[in-house]
Design an enzyme around this catalytic site. Sequence first.
Site, PDB file in Angstrom:
ATOM      1  N   HIS A  81      -1.702  -4.503  -4.810  1.00 34.44           N
ATOM      2  CA  HIS A  81      -2.485  -3.309  -5.164  1.00 34.44           C
ATOM      3  C   HIS A  81      -3.752  -3.293  -4.294  1.00 34.44           C
ATOM      4  O   HIS A  81      -4.256  -4.354  -3.925  1.00 34.44           O
ATOM      5  CB  HIS A  81      -2.850  -3.458  -6.646  1.00 34.44           C
ATOM      6  N   ASP A 128      -3.071 -12.222  -9.752  1.00 30.21           N
ATOM      7  CA  ASP A 128      -3.377 -10.900 -10.307  1.00 30.21           C
ATOM      8  C   ASP A 128      -2.355 -10.637 -11.420  1.00 30.21           C
ATOM      9  O   ASP A 128      -1.200 -10.309 -11.152  1.00 30.21           O
ATOM     10  CB  ASP A 128      -3.281  -9.849  -9.192  1.00 30.21           C
ATOM     11  N   GLN A 171      -0.313  -6.622 -14.223  1.00 31.42           N
ATOM     12  CA  GLN A 171       0.936  -6.038 -14.735  1.00 31.42           C
ATOM     13  C   GLN A 171       1.751  -7.024 -15.556  1.00 31.42           C
ATOM     14  O   GLN A 171       2.654  -6.617 -16.282  1.00 31.42           O
ATOM     15  CB  GLN A 171       1.802  -5.510 -13.583  1.00 31.42           C
ATOM     16  N   LYS A 221      -4.451  -2.003 -19.478  1.00 32.85           N
ATOM     17  CA  LYS A 221      -2.986  -2.118 -19.353  1.00 32.85           C
ATOM     18  C   LYS A 221      -2.428  -3.049 -20.419  1.00 32.85           C
ATOM     19  O   LYS A 221      -1.226  -3.126 -20.629  1.00 32.85           O
ATOM     20  CB  LYS A 221      -2.622  -2.669 -17.971  1.00 32.85           C
ATOM     21  N   CYS A 273      -1.324   2.892  -5.497  1.00 32.05           N
ATOM     22  CA  CYS A 273      -2.347   2.026  -4.872  1.00 32.05           C
ATOM     23  C   CYS A 273      -1.714   0.916  -4.045  1.00 32.05           C
ATOM     24  O   CYS A 273      -2.262  -0.202  -3.962  1.00 32.05           O
ATOM     25  CB  CYS A 273      -3.299   1.447  -5.913  1.00 32.05           C
TER      26      CYS A 273
HETATM   27  C1  LIG Z   1      -1.164  -5.191  -9.830  1.00 30.08           C
HETATM   28  C2  LIG Z   1      -2.484  -4.514 -10.081  1.00 30.08           C
HETATM   29  N1  LIG Z   1      -3.606  -5.118  -9.706  1.00 30.08           N
HETATM   30  C3  LIG Z   1      -4.812  -4.573  -9.921  1.00 30.08           C
HETATM   31  C4  LIG Z   1      -4.928  -3.365 -10.543  1.00 30.08           C
HETATM   32  C5  LIG Z   1      -6.295  -2.785 -10.770  1.00 30.08           C
HETATM   33  O1  LIG Z   1      -6.549  -2.681 -12.135  1.00 30.08           O
HETATM   34  P1  LIG Z   1      -7.883  -1.974 -12.637  1.00 30.08           P
HETATM   35  O2  LIG Z   1      -7.866  -0.589 -12.073  1.00 30.08           O
HETATM   36  O3  LIG Z   1      -7.808  -2.005 -14.099  1.00 30.08           O
HETATM   37  O4  LIG Z   1      -9.008  -2.766 -12.069  1.00 30.08           O
HETATM   38  C6  LIG Z   1      -3.797  -2.672 -10.944  1.00 30.08           C
HETATM   39  C7  LIG Z   1      -3.882  -1.326 -11.543  1.00 30.08           C
HETATM   40  O5  LIG Z   1      -2.993  -0.533 -11.464  1.00 30.08           O
HETATM   41  C8  LIG Z   1      -2.532  -3.274 -10.715  1.00 30.08           C
HETATM   42  O6  LIG Z   1      -1.407  -2.668 -11.088  1.00 30.08           O
END
Ligand SMILES: Cc1ncc(COP(=O)(O)O)c(C=O)c1O
Length: 405
Positions: free
Chosen positions: A119, A191, A194, A217, A361
Amino acid sequence: MSDSLSFTRKEFPFLRRQIDGNQIIYLDSASTAPKPQCVIDAVAQVYNDTTANVHRGIHTIADEATTAYENARREIASFLNASPSEIIFTRNATEGINIVANGMRLLPDDEVVLTVAEHHSNYLPWRLRAKVVPVGLSPDGLPLYQDVESVLSPRTKLLTLAHVSNTTGIIAPVEQWVENAHRRGHPVLIDASQSASHLPLDVRTMDCDFLVLSGHKLMGPSGTGILYGKRERLANLSLYQSGGGMVRYHGEARFEVQDVPQRFEAGTPNIEGAIGLGVAVAWLRNLGMSKVLAHSQSLGAQLFEGLSTIPGIRIVASSAPIEKRIGLVSFNLDTPGFSQDSLARLLCDRYQILVGGGYHCAHILHHRLGLDGTLRISTQLFNTHEEIEIVLSALRELTSGTNCR
Ligand SMILES: Cc1ncc(COP(=O)(O)O)c(C=O)c1O
């Protein structure tokens, strides 16, 4: 196919939402998840009964607010099998990654190993400060995780990857990355944005150095996130923000900063958000994350197999085995007249089925695959096999030009 968690549906007021008189089918939880009533109640209770700042006031309600806030930290620590002092409340996963990227004092020639499926939030913070070195990609969009060793170099400073990709829905072999990294003394940031709401997490077993997650999420309030770090790793990061709450002593000649976690929690935190997130993870733990994973994988298998039979659909990372998938699939449709956006819009307008459309993203992954966006169907524990069948029928109709609902 049983829907062992369908009893949770009544806990989510949002699932009763209608569009044009029809109840919605929500299949966009990878973007943000609905909240169970207990989380909504916990946030409301802070406003109704416990409005006070934390770690600052000297009265009964301030004590109550501080206790509730720190209890939430303890809940989250238990959820991850961490110690509360290793849990930092952040605004979101993005902020957690930025705290680490900023704190490592990276130099432009330093290397950070990742995948092109990351992302933006786990790509740009590294790219802005160092050289990113991705592992390879298969022609269908699956990162070649197994090749990690071949991209490590004397300049490697950190390895990072999504535990579950927000575009492919694939569970990554994080243990293999951690083992490779630790053999050379490099830290690993996972990370878990998800994965946290789909599978059991144990930072001790994973042995990762840092892990981030995103509260919204995880069925918690928006504007919340968690950065987990091993204590010594966190203590070695340089400061991110400064201000109230993170300082122990501030005199004209010098100031003294608090230990972690307060060291990284400058300013008034999102008190009601943190408390709501604590309630969300306690609720999930009570359901049992192994059951949650089994349901997610069962929905994922039905979705993957169903989509695979629809002519014109090309699934991202289709070569990954079914046991490595959660209930999230992205695909592109090679049918003239449909863009991914128009298909997502049609699913909403004609069938009240809400899915994700676009690049999620993950521009670089899409560019590498030559895709102008994909459609993403992402499930959560309250979704049912019947709902998956409805979206599959809708897609069959749309792609063959017929109409059912
Ligand atoms: C794999 C992953 N990492 C990071 C993020 C970023 O999350 P946040 O916007 O809550 O900071 C997302 C959000 O869609 C994501 O799917």
